[in-house]
Design a protein around this motif. Structure first.
Motif, mmCIF file in Angstrom:
data_model
loop_
_atom_site.group_PDB
_atom_site.id
_atom_site.type_symbol
_atom_site.label_atom_id
_atom_site.label_comp_id
_atom_site.label_asym_id
_atom_site.label_seq_id
_atom_site.Cartn_x
_atom_site.Cartn_y
_atom_site.Cartn_z
ATOM 1 N N LYS A 37 41.234 27.572 43.112
ATOM 2 C CA LYS A 37 39.894 27.951 43.570
ATOM 3 C C LYS A 37 39.919 29.353 44.169
ATOM 4 C CE LYS A 37 36.005 26.317 46.334
ATOM 5 N NZ LYS A 37 35.473 25.206 47.136
ATOM 6 N N LEU A 38 40.909 29.645 45.002
ATOM 7 C CA LEU A 38 41.030 30.976 45.595
ATOM 8 C C LEU A 38 41.290 32.020 44.507
ATOM 9 C CD1 LEU A 38 41.075 32.771 48.091
ATOM 10 C CD2 LEU A 38 43.495 32.201 48.364
ATOM 11 N N GLU A 59 35.471 38.234 41.986
ATOM 12 C CA GLU A 59 35.163 39.406 42.811
ATOM 13 C C GLU A 59 35.691 40.676 42.165
ATOM 14 O OE1 GLU A 59 33.559 39.897 45.849
ATOM 15 O OE2 GLU A 59 32.839 37.833 45.672
ATOM 16 N N LEU A 60 36.918 40.632 41.649
ATOM 17 C CA LEU A 60 37.510 41.819 41.027
ATOM 18 C C LEU A 60 36.799 42.158 39.721
ATOM 19 C CD1 LEU A 60 41.309 41.259 41.711
ATOM 20 C CD2 LEU A 60 39.735 42.805 42.898
ATOM 21 N N ALA A 61 36.376 41.155 38.975
ATOM 22 C CA ALA A 61 35.646 41.397 37.714
ATOM 23 C C ALA A 61 34.313 42.076 38.006
ATOM 24 C CB ALA A 61 35.431 40.090 36.964
ATOM 25 N N GLY A 62 33.717 41.763 39.138
ATOM 26 C CA GLY A 62 32.452 42.378 39.526
ATOM 27 C C GLY A 62 32.580 43.845 39.868
ATOM 28 N N ARG A 63 33.792 44.279 40.189
ATOM 29 C CA ARG A 63 34.032 45.689 40.559
ATOM 30 C C ARG A 63 34.216 46.578 39.337
ATOM 31 N NH1 ARG A 63 38.074 45.652 45.739
ATOM 32 N NH2 ARG A 63 36.659 44.561 47.123
ATOM 33 N N ASP A 64 34.629 46.000 38.216
ATOM 34 C CA ASP A 64 34.890 46.811 37.009
ATOM 35 C C ASP A 64 33.641 47.344 36.388
ATOM 36 O OD1 ASP A 64 37.563 46.413 37.350
ATOM 37 O OD2 ASP A 64 37.706 44.765 35.939
#
Length: 153
Positions: free
Chosen positions: A140-141, A148-153
């Motif tokens: 889950k983590l 979150e990291l995919a949203g930054r790309d």
């Protein structure tokens, strides 16, 4: 929100410290595998090859987010040390296919044996429910971080 973060900080620090100490205690078991004296980037490339069996230099570079020339240099060193094998792609003669060599296969065989020993020695002392909870929370983590990291790309 700040109250929740203030409560989370010492808990997360305690989790991170316990994980660090756990890894430090288990280090002697991994020492035999680590004697291969691989750099972090070399180990990452071997991990990609282990999971995907055979890939191009370009595919490795894309996954690692580095240049193909940087990967080629690392692959050359790994090839000389017999951790990887290179061959020309018969479908596209401009591409080089890379796969694990004999030492690379041995590296992962040793790693699997160490992991098996750790599971038998320590994880068997937990209940199946505890192991499943640990798996669930860890995954889950991981998913949260990935999103979150995919949203930054």
């Amino acid at each position: 929100m700040n109250k929740q973060i203030n409560k989370l900080i010492p808990i997360v620090k305690e989790i991170n410290e316990a994980e660090y100490e756990l890894n430090t205690m288990l280090l002697p078991y991994y020492q035999q595998v680590m004697e291969h004296e691989l750099s972090v980037k070399q180990a990452l490339i071997l991990e990609v090859l282990y999971k995907q069996k055979q890939v191009t230099v370009r595919e490795i570079a894309e996954q690692m987010k580095v240049s193909s020339s940087a990967v080629s240099q690392i692959i050359s060193k790994l090839d000389k040390a017999e951790y990887v094998k290179r061959e020309i792609n018969p479908n596209n003669r401009r591409e080089i296919l890379v796969s694990l060599g004999e030492k690379g296969e041995n590296y992962f065989a040793q790693m699997q044996q160490v992991e098996q020993d750790i599971i038998e020695r320590y994880y068997t002392k937990l209940t199946m429910e505890e192991v499943m909870q640990l798996k669930h929370i860890t995954l889950k983590l991981k998913n949260i971080v990935e999103q979150e990291l995919a949203g930054r790309d």
